[in-house]
Design a protein around this motif. Sequence first.
Motif, PDB file in Angstrom:
ATOM      1  N   SER A  41     -16.372  -8.766  -0.644  1.00 53.48           N
ATOM      2  CA  SER A  41     -15.185  -8.699  -1.488  1.00 53.48           C
ATOM      3  C   SER A  41     -15.262  -9.732  -2.608  1.00 53.48           C
ATOM      4  N   ILE A  42     -15.008  -9.268  -3.825  1.00 55.19           N
ATOM      5  CA  ILE A  42     -14.880 -10.178  -4.956  1.00 55.19           C
ATOM      6  C   ILE A  42     -13.463 -10.056  -5.502  1.00 55.19           C
ATOM      7  N   LYS A  43     -13.036 -10.985  -6.297  1.00 54.55           N
ATOM      8  CA  LYS A  43     -11.682 -10.964  -6.839  1.00 54.55           C
ATOM      9  C   LYS A  43     -11.752 -10.645  -8.326  1.00 54.55           C
ATOM     10  N   ILE A  44     -11.028  -9.600  -8.718  1.00 55.94           N
ATOM     11  CA  ILE A  44     -10.961  -9.226 -10.126  1.00 55.94           C
ATOM     12  C   ILE A  44      -9.494  -9.168 -10.564  1.00 55.94           C
ATOM     13  N   ARG A  45      -9.280  -9.320 -11.857  1.00 60.80           N
ATOM     14  CA  ARG A  45      -7.939  -9.203 -12.432  1.00 60.80           C
ATOM     15  C   ARG A  45      -7.955  -8.027 -13.391  1.00 60.80           C
ATOM     16  N   ILE A  46      -7.063  -7.073 -13.180  1.00 58.81           N
ATOM     17  CA  ILE A  46      -7.079  -5.859 -13.976  1.00 58.81           C
ATOM     18  C   ILE A  46      -5.727  -5.621 -14.643  1.00 58.81           C
ATOM     19  N   HIS A  47      -5.762  -4.874 -15.736  1.00 58.02           N
ATOM     20  CA  HIS A  47      -4.533  -4.416 -16.373  1.00 58.02           C
ATOM     21  C   HIS A  47      -4.075  -3.140 -15.660  1.00 58.02           C
ATOM     22  N   LYS A  48      -2.794  -2.897 -15.632  1.00 57.01           N
ATOM     23  CA  LYS A  48      -2.252  -1.745 -14.917  1.00 57.01           C
ATOM     24  C   LYS A  48      -2.777  -0.415 -15.451  1.00 57.01           C
ATOM     25  N   SER A  49      -3.271  -0.402 -16.681  1.00 55.18           N
ATOM     26  CA  SER A  49      -3.761   0.845 -17.278  1.00 55.18           C
ATOM     27  C   SER A  49      -5.005   1.396 -16.577  1.00 55.18           C
ATOM     28  N   VAL A  50      -5.758   0.543 -15.853  1.00 61.78           N
ATOM     29  CA  VAL A  50      -6.952   1.023 -15.149  1.00 61.78           C
ATOM     30  C   VAL A  50      -6.744   1.061 -13.637  1.00 61.78           C
ATOM     31  N   MET A  51      -5.518   0.886 -13.219  1.00 64.20           N
ATOM     32  CA  MET A  51      -5.223   0.840 -11.791  1.00 64.20           C
ATOM     33  C   MET A  51      -5.667   2.115 -11.070  1.00 64.20           C
ATOM     34  N   ASP A  52      -5.400   3.283 -11.665  1.00 68.75           N
ATOM     35  CA  ASP A  52      -5.752   4.529 -10.990  1.00 68.75           C
ATOM     36  C   ASP A  52      -7.252   4.661 -10.779  1.00 68.75           C
ATOM     37  N   ARG A  53      -8.056   4.126 -11.713  1.00 70.57           N
ATOM     38  CA  ARG A  53      -9.512   4.194 -11.569  1.00 70.57           C
ATOM     39  C   ARG A  53     -10.008   3.207 -10.529  1.00 70.57           C
ATOM     40  N   VAL A  54      -9.390   2.035 -10.460  1.00 66.99           N
ATOM     41  CA  VAL A  54      -9.783   1.042  -9.450  1.00 66.99           C
ATOM     42  C   VAL A  54      -9.462   1.563  -8.053  1.00 66.99           C
ATOM     43  N   LEU A  55      -8.393   2.365  -7.942  1.00 66.75           N
ATOM     44  CA  LEU A  55      -8.008   2.931  -6.650  1.00 66.75           C
ATOM     45  C   LEU A  55      -9.034   3.932  -6.122  1.00 66.75           C
TER      46      LEU A  55
ATOM     47  N   TYR B  12     -11.954   3.117  -5.592  1.00 62.23           N
ATOM     48  CA  TYR B  12     -12.913   2.299  -4.842  1.00 62.23           C
ATOM     49  C   TYR B  12     -12.268   1.451  -3.740  1.00 62.23           C
ATOM     50  N   CYS B  13     -10.960   1.294  -3.773  1.00 67.77           N
ATOM     51  CA  CYS B  13     -10.273   0.513  -2.739  1.00 67.77           C
ATOM     52  C   CYS B  13      -8.828   0.985  -2.638  1.00 67.77           C
ATOM     53  N   THR B  14      -8.135   0.543  -1.604  1.00 68.74           N
ATOM     54  CA  THR B  14      -6.765   0.994  -1.375  1.00 68.74           C
ATOM     55  C   THR B  14      -5.754   0.032  -1.996  1.00 68.74           C
ATOM     56  N   TYR B  15      -4.501   0.504  -2.060  1.00 69.95           N
ATOM     57  CA  TYR B  15      -3.448  -0.281  -2.703  1.00 69.95           C
ATOM     58  C   TYR B  15      -3.181  -1.587  -1.947  1.00 69.95           C
ATOM     59  N   GLU B  16      -3.529  -1.636  -0.674  1.00 70.06           N
ATOM     60  CA  GLU B  16      -3.340  -2.872   0.101  1.00 70.06           C
ATOM     61  C   GLU B  16      -4.163  -4.031  -0.450  1.00 70.06           C
ATOM     62  N   HIS B  17      -5.177  -3.721  -1.259  1.00 68.48           N
ATOM     63  CA  HIS B  17      -6.022  -4.768  -1.843  1.00 68.48           C
ATOM     64  C   HIS B  17      -5.455  -5.309  -3.159  1.00 68.48           C
ATOM     65  N   PHE B  18      -4.321  -4.759  -3.615  1.00 68.15           N
ATOM     66  CA  PHE B  18      -3.730  -5.139  -4.897  1.00 68.15           C
ATOM     67  C   PHE B  18      -2.617  -6.172  -4.681  1.00 68.15           C
ATOM     68  N   LEU B  19      -2.560  -7.175  -5.572  1.00 70.53           N
ATOM     69  CA  LEU B  19      -1.489  -8.165  -5.564  1.00 70.53           C
ATOM     70  C   LEU B  19      -0.961  -8.296  -6.992  1.00 70.53           C
ATOM     71  N   PRO B  20       0.341  -8.041  -7.218  1.00 64.65           N
ATOM     72  CA  PRO B  20       0.884  -8.149  -8.584  1.00 64.65           C
ATOM     73  C   PRO B  20       0.628  -9.528  -9.190  1.00 64.65           C
ATOM     74  N   ASP B  21       0.247  -9.525 -10.469  1.00 64.85           N
ATOM     75  CA  ASP B  21      -0.023 -10.760 -11.193  1.00 64.85           C
ATOM     76  C   ASP B  21       0.688 -10.649 -12.549  1.00 64.85           C
ATOM     77  N   GLY B  22       1.964 -11.025 -12.557  1.00 68.15           N
ATOM     78  CA  GLY B  22       2.769 -10.838 -13.760  1.00 68.15           C
ATOM     79  C   GLY B  22       3.277  -9.408 -13.826  1.00 68.15           C
ATOM     80  N   GLU B  23       3.773  -8.999 -14.995  1.00 65.59           N
ATOM     81  CA  GLU B  23       4.375  -7.680 -15.131  1.00 65.59           C
ATOM     82  C   GLU B  23       3.364  -6.569 -15.386  1.00 65.59           C
ATOM     83  N   GLU B  24       2.182  -6.900 -15.913  1.00 63.03           N
ATOM     84  CA  GLU B  24       1.244  -5.849 -16.317  1.00 63.03           C
ATOM     85  C   GLU B  24      -0.141  -5.968 -15.694  1.00 63.03           C
ATOM     86  N   HIS B  25      -0.323  -6.917 -14.799  1.00 58.02           N
ATOM     87  CA  HIS B  25      -1.652  -7.131 -14.222  1.00 58.02           C
ATOM     88  C   HIS B  25      -1.609  -7.184 -12.701  1.00 58.02           C
TER      89      HIS B  25
END
Length: 310
Positions: free
Chosen positions: A232-246, A248-261
């Motif tokens: 596991s590595i840690k990446i920071r993504i914008h919400k616009s690519v969230m569907d593509r990141v999903l 490769y991994c599940t939503y349980e791996h996501f942690l909100p970082d501000g309003e758009e990341h």
Amino acid sequence: MKVDRLVSIIMILLDKKRISAQELADMFEVSPRTIYRDIDTINMAGIPVYGASGVGGGFEIMQSYKIDRTVFSTADLSAILMGLSNLSSMIRGDEVVNALAKVKSFIPADRARDIELKVNQIYIDLSPWMGNRNIQPYLEIMKTALQESKLLSFDYSDRYGNKTTRTAEPYQLVLKGSHWYLQGYCRNRNDFRLFKLSRISSLQIQEDIFTPRAYQKPLLDFSDILAGMQKSIKIRIHKSVMDRVLDYCTYEHFLPDGEEHYTVDFPFIENEYYYNILFSFGDQCQCLEPPHIRTEMMRRAHNIAALYEN
């Protein structure tokens, strides 16, 4: 083919109370003598066909062997038709069309509308929006080679672009992750190989017929192998690519970082394929840790930038 004709005759006998040998002969464009032989074959297979002579005579299946159309529930027929309909969008051919027609003949009129609605609730189309125009015609050529046990010859490019000419015995067409593959015995490598159709060119079917050998199924499930290799590595993504990141991994791996990341625990293997995945997210993704992967991403990004600076 005789087998197709036998199956069709059985379906006709199940659907009709009685039919003459001449009617069947006219339907299949064969002689009545051939139909009589086919009826004998059906009887030997354990399906009792009774022959009545005289005016109004013909063949019929004994009533105790008739299939009641109500044996299939609405859900059963919907599932069968849904599978066949979606298969026909990927693999064209008379076999699928005929199978669809036969299954539809079992649908009672009073349930037709309900079944049609259920079938249309799910539609599967695995064809790409854009892509290699050779895939569909190549599938048809490979289907013919599979049915007739004929050799295939083609040029094949590996992942680095190196091209070789191959001759292969075809054994199976595989659809995996929206990509088509041919599992065949490569006579150039003397072993079974899984060929990706998008890397094949100049495909030709040969006249030579091969004797099928003991078939070796391809390994298609790498879940356990990947689980042992991924970290596991840690990446920071914008919400616009969230569907593509999903993908490769599940939503349980996501942690909100501000309003758009989001910060994401992303499964990763240190190879070209996974680095290219990260780069496919463009400037909407940043590797945060571990430091050595972050450094490698920076190095690769500088190399890309240098191409344009020059």
